[in-house]
Scaffold this motif. Structure first.
Motif, PDB file in Angstrom:
ATOM      1  N   GLU A  13       0.844  -1.201   0.000  1.00 51.11           N
ATOM      2  CA  GLU A  13       0.000   0.000   0.000  1.00 51.11           C
ATOM      3  C   GLU A  13       0.875   1.244   0.000  1.00 51.11           C
ATOM      4  OE1 GLU A  13      -3.461  -1.569   3.004  1.00 51.11           O
ATOM      5  OE2 GLU A  13      -2.510   0.383   3.418  1.00 51.11           O
ATOM      6  N   ILE A  14       0.467   2.226  -0.762  1.00 54.25           N
ATOM      7  CA  ILE A  14       1.201   3.487  -0.800  1.00 54.25           C
ATOM      8  C   ILE A  14       0.747   4.365   0.379  1.00 54.25           C
ATOM      9  CG2 ILE A  14       1.668   5.558  -2.173  1.00 54.25           C
ATOM     10  CD1 ILE A  14       2.772   2.939  -3.356  1.00 54.25           C
ATOM     11  N   ALA A  15       1.706   4.848   1.152  1.00 49.94           N
ATOM     12  CA  ALA A  15       1.375   5.625   2.353  1.00 49.94           C
ATOM     13  C   ALA A  15       0.729   6.968   2.005  1.00 49.94           C
ATOM     14  CB  ALA A  15       2.631   5.864   3.178  1.00 49.94           C
ATOM     15  N   ASN A  16       1.328   7.680   1.066  1.00 51.18           N
ATOM     16  CA  ASN A  16       0.913   9.059   0.800  1.00 51.18           C
ATOM     17  C   ASN A  16       0.803   9.274  -0.704  1.00 51.18           C
ATOM     18  OD1 ASN A  16       0.363  11.781   0.997  1.00 51.18           O
ATOM     19  ND2 ASN A  16       2.416  12.373   1.653  1.00 51.18           N
ATOM     20  N   PRO A  17      -0.293   8.814  -1.294  1.00 50.50           N
ATOM     21  CA  PRO A  17      -0.411   8.862  -2.751  1.00 50.50           C
ATOM     22  C   PRO A  17      -0.757  10.255  -3.255  1.00 50.50           C
ATOM     23  CG  PRO A  17      -2.403   7.933  -1.816  1.00 50.50           C
ATOM     24  CD  PRO A  17      -1.483   8.220  -0.667  1.00 50.50           C
ATOM     25  N   GLN A  18       0.154  11.183  -3.024  1.00 48.63           N
ATOM     26  CA  GLN A  18      -0.079  12.555  -3.478  1.00 48.63           C
ATOM     27  C   GLN A  18       1.152  13.051  -4.191  1.00 48.63           C
ATOM     28  OE1 GLN A  18      -1.972  15.490  -1.051  1.00 48.63           O
ATOM     29  NE2 GLN A  18      -1.754  14.144   0.710  1.00 48.63           N
ATOM     30  N   ASP A 123       3.687  17.095   0.409  1.00 50.83           N
ATOM     31  CA  ASP A 123       5.019  17.689   0.240  1.00 50.83           C
ATOM     32  C   ASP A 123       4.915  18.897  -0.681  1.00 50.83           C
ATOM     33  OD1 ASP A 123       6.629  14.429  -0.021  1.00 50.83           O
ATOM     34  OD2 ASP A 123       6.183  15.659   1.733  1.00 50.83           O
TER      35      ASP A 123
ATOM     36  N   ARG B 169       7.232   8.789  -0.363  1.00 57.20           N
ATOM     37  CA  ARG B 169       5.778   8.983  -0.320  1.00 57.20           C
ATOM     38  C   ARG B 169       5.049   7.643  -0.277  1.00 57.20           C
ATOM     39  NH1 ARG B 169       7.210  13.253  -3.343  1.00 57.20           N
ATOM     40  NH2 ARG B 169       6.812  12.321  -5.388  1.00 57.20           N
ATOM     41  N   ALA B 170       5.725   6.571  -0.724  1.00 56.71           N
ATOM     42  CA  ALA B 170       5.104   5.249  -0.631  1.00 56.71           C
ATOM     43  C   ALA B 170       5.214   4.715   0.793  1.00 56.71           C
ATOM     44  CB  ALA B 170       5.787   4.290  -1.607  1.00 56.71           C
ATOM     45  N   ALA B 171       6.311   5.065   1.466  1.00 55.41           N
ATOM     46  CA  ALA B 171       6.646   4.427   2.733  1.00 55.41           C
ATOM     47  C   ALA B 171       6.213   5.197   3.976  1.00 55.41           C
ATOM     48  CB  ALA B 171       8.161   4.208   2.789  1.00 55.41           C
ATOM     49  N   LEU B 172       6.168   6.515   3.863  1.00 57.28           N
ATOM     50  CA  LEU B 172       5.957   7.350   5.050  1.00 57.28           C
ATOM     51  C   LEU B 172       4.760   8.268   4.876  1.00 57.28           C
ATOM     52  CD1 LEU B 172       9.647   8.646   5.534  1.00 57.28           C
ATOM     53  CD2 LEU B 172       8.603   6.635   6.607  1.00 57.28           C
TER      54      LEU B 172
END
Lengths: 233, 225
Positions: A13-18, A123, B169-172
């Motif tokens: 799973e991608i943590a932060n898909p932005q 970000d 961005r995938a990990a954190l």
């Protein structure tokens, strides 16, 4: 792919898909002197800027633009939003030149946008403030309290890395005055007559570079030769 | 004498889609080794996009860092790793890269870190650092590099992931490790998954969607018994 590998692609799973965001505040002089050809070219330039950024797959997902105009009043004509939301509604010119207030408003707009990004866990790149004017400020003059406040905000913001401040003077702007206003690290440039289109394309090309960048401290921008005069004042 | 199995390590580095599209080499590099005395050394470096030979710098840094003699104490070993890496690249800005060094023994892990990317165990051991902007980071070649290096030590670490910012961005999320990312990866490693699978994941659509950057990921299971 092996079964294990296929499952890895599915399971992870991608943590932060932005996408990281790149905020540019356009601070535009729409005072009476901009009437006619200049405001027409400014409006065309905005469309060119928008379309060029949209043509870039990565930049279109990352670049955000906001517009602050100054003429009869200072107005946030377009709050920060993704580039595809940049309106094609036409700006019209009238009134005086409350440049000082417009600059302060744009700095505040940028600060609040960064707060939004942080709240959303997005970000971001260092934001740009891009000032375009054809005249002298009517709400401040060199040495008065407003002038000192605005100049200090611009200089310290650039110096501390809070934003990048670009300043473009269109004939008959007072380039000497703009040189004092602009950050010493980034002197103003004068627009070659009629080169709005080239300037806005430079801006979109630069934004495209920023949105693809991971460069350490120095970003190499395209040359502004096509639209900028070397100012000697 | 402790009867611990050797660490299980697998890693991969892939060029990001924008690098491929622009004909640029992969500017990430990694290396790992387990020394005779059972110390695992892992080094990961990410060459800065603006630096002309940063792919060379990254490779030199990780090679130098993983060919040192380990000290008894992982912390001292980690220090030696970054000193060796810095000596290899010096102050030449064309070789600028970030650097992460990990020295792991059965009971203690030490991390030395300059720039972004991160090290995750059960949680983040060493994060991307204090930079506000995604396009700005500290390079190993900076003249004041010693002031920008971060050190971390931890006990009782069983598994580590080391990665460059292309995977961030995938990990954190907001600086925290995302279990949904790491659990399947560590399970994969523990079940004997190979490095090719990591490489496929890193170059695949899921990770490329939001990151056009080069990506490196090294997984280590410290007590695989």
């Amino acid at each position: 792919m092996s079964v294990e590998q296929v499952r890895l692609e599915e399971l992870v799973e991608i943590a932060n898909p932005q996408h990281p965001h790149c905020a540019t505040a356009l601070v535009l002089d729409i005072s009476g002197s901009m009437q006619g050809d200049k405001i027409r070219q400014l409006n065309e330039g905005l469309s060119i800027f928008r379309d060029d950024v949209l043509s870039d797959d990565l930049a279109r997902k990352r670049v955000e633009a906001g517009i602050v105009t100054f003429g009869s009043q200072v107005h946030v004509a377009h709050p920060f939003a993704s580039i595809d939301a940049l309106p094609t509604a036409r700006l019209s010119a009238s009134g005086s030149t409350p440049m000082g207030e417009a600059i302060l408003r744009s700095i505040e707009l940028v600060r609040r946008r960064k707060d939004d990004y942080r709240a959303a866990g997005t970000d971001y790149y260092r934001p740009w403030i891009f000032l375009l004017t054809d005249g002298q400020p009517t709400d401040m003059k060199p040495g008065d309290a407003k002038w000192n406040e605005v100049t200090e905000a611009v200089h310290s913001g650039e110096h501390s890395g809070e934003f990048l401040f670009f300043c473009v003077g269109v004939e008959p702007a007072d380039m000497g005055l703009l040189t004092q206003l602009a950050p010493p690290e980034r002197p103003p440039v004068q627009l070659r007559p009629g080169r709005f289109r080239e300037m806005f394309l430079w801006l979109s090309q630069s934004q495209r570079r920023v949105s693809a960048s991971r460069v350490g401290e120095q970003l190499a921008l395209p040359s502004p030769q096509g639209w900028a005069e070397i100012t000697t004042s | 004498m402790l009867d611990t199995a050797a660490p299980l390590v697998l890693g991969a580095a892939v060029a990001g889609p924008s690098h491929i599209a622009n004909g640029l080499p992969c500017q990430d590099a990694y290396a790992h080794t387990t020394t005779a005395d059972g110390t695992l050394l892992v080094a990961v470096a990410d060459g800065l996009g603006s630096a002309a030979r940063s792919h060379v710098g990254a490779r030199m840094a990780v090679t130098a860092a993983t060919t040192i003699d380990p000290a008894h104490d992982p912390f001292d070993t980690a220090v030696a790793m970054i000193e060796a890496a810095r000596e290899a690249v010096g102050t030449d800005p064309s070789l600028a890269c970030t650097f992460i060094g990990v020295a792991a023994r059965p009971n203690e892990v030490a991390v030395v870190h300059i720039g972004d990317g991160a090290v995750v165990a059960d949680s983040v051991l060493s994060g991307p650092g204090p930079s506000e902007y995604v396009d700005v980071t500290d390079p190993l070649t900076a003249s004041d590099w010693r002031h920008r290096v971060r050190f971390t030590s931890a006990l009782g670490v069983r598994r580590i992931a080391v990665f460059t910012d292309g995977c961030q961005r995938a990990a954190l999320l907001r600086g925290h490790a995302h279990p949904g990312f790491f659990d399947p990866l560590f399970t994969y490693a523990q079940r004997g998954g190979d490095a090719a699978g990591i490489e496929t994941l890193l170059s695949g659509p899921k990770l490329s969607e939001h990151s056009e950057d080069d990506k490196t990921l090294v997984l280590a299971v410290l007590d695989a018994s």
